[in-house]
Design an enzyme around this catalytic site. Sequence first.
Site, PDB file in Angstrom:
ATOM      1  N   HIS A 331       0.832  -1.213   0.000  1.00 53.60           N
ATOM      2  CA  HIS A 331       0.000   0.000   0.000  1.00 53.60           C
ATOM      3  C   HIS A 331       0.859   1.252   0.000  1.00 53.60           C
ATOM      4  CE1 HIS A 331       0.628   1.097   4.280  1.00 53.60           C
ATOM      5  NE2 HIS A 331       0.577  -0.211   4.530  1.00 53.60           N
ATOM      6  N   CYS A 349       3.568  -4.653   6.439  1.00 54.80           N
ATOM      7  CA  CYS A 349       3.177  -4.381   5.059  1.00 54.80           C
ATOM      8  C   CYS A 349       4.378  -3.960   4.213  1.00 54.80           C
ATOM      9  CB  CYS A 349       2.118  -3.282   5.013  1.00 54.80           C
ATOM     10  SG  CYS A 349       0.539  -3.772   5.753  1.00 54.80           S
TER      11      CYS A 349
END
Length: 404
Positions: A331, A349
């Site tokens: 992301h 992430c």
Amino acid sequence: MRKFIRARALLLALALVAPLALTACGGDDDEKATFVPAAATPTANAAPAEPLTVAVAPKSGAKDRPVSTEITARVEGGVALSDVVLKATGGGQVKGALRDDGSAWVPAKPLAYDTTYTATVTATAPDGRMATATSTFRTMGRPGNVIGSGLYLFDGNTYGVAMPVVVEFSPGIPEKDRAKVEKRMFVSTTPSQPGVWHWLPNGTQAYYRAPEYWKPGTTLDVRLALEGIPLSNGRYGNTDRTAKATIGSRLEMKVDNATKQMRVYEDGKLTRTFPVSLGKPKTPSSSGTMVIMEKKRETTFDTRTNPDPENRYVTDVEYAQRLTWGGEYIHAAPWSEGQQGNTNVSHGCVNLATRNAAWLYARTKIGDPITVEGTEVKLTHGNGWSAWNLSWEEFVKGSALPVD
């Protein structure tokens, strides 16, 4: 037979290709009939031909048969099942097809509940002699205790080259029933590519994949012919599912923790290199091969229920692409652009600059693979669609059926 109506390319949705070339469900409820065809009637100068004995299942008079019933015939002398005509009382003819090995005839859709059917079976001997037998049976009423199932493949969609056929079950399929269920999960591919099913240990998911990534342009045709299958836990399969999908262009992502760079390959050529920030030491990213499972242009990460107070937060993010059930994503992370390429600061992430995340998001598909290397932890099997994180040799060990 790798395709009947939709059993080609559900289960998916939930093929193995679901070995249509395997022995089907039968049982001992056979209807036996012995025939001596007119062409084999003995003459004064010829020895009498041996009669063909055909045992059909279900046998005539059988009741409460599952709507997943297949028509089988056991014959003597190497006779092969060659044709089946199945009709419902007061209804039309049922479509279906033989399995590849001729062991059974499989209806293209579940049979109707509480309905009488008549099957006319033809068997052919190696010497050309033929015999026909007929059986009339009735299906059971609709069961009340069924499993839940799902197919993570949708009709008409285009997926990445690493998209496994993923079937989900709730509760999980008991180990003793998995071979029976696997025989009813059909996948066919165009162009043809070999494939195998692999069960997670708890039986809640099964993956289907080939030895290598799918060829771009491949069509996957899936039928999970599960409705009415009786299981050992007293439940039945809840529904049939089908999907026909396409594999798109080849896009792969590779992330190296040592360099903290992501390399993007399109059709085998390196097209972009992006700096990244991965999980910090307390919340490391997983090393392994994952696939994109979900894409959200905008979303909110809310971890206020996390037992670790340091990992509770609410953050709006853009260009989010899910990799694991545990919450690892690719992301945009504008707050970490200064650390990208040199320091890991995320909660697991893959952080990208917003412009880079937007470029990537515009090109990726569900099922595109990403391989992360060099982090502190390995990907846990089943944490996401981890079918490609196993070698082919490891993967085939998860099949409930023998693999050639």
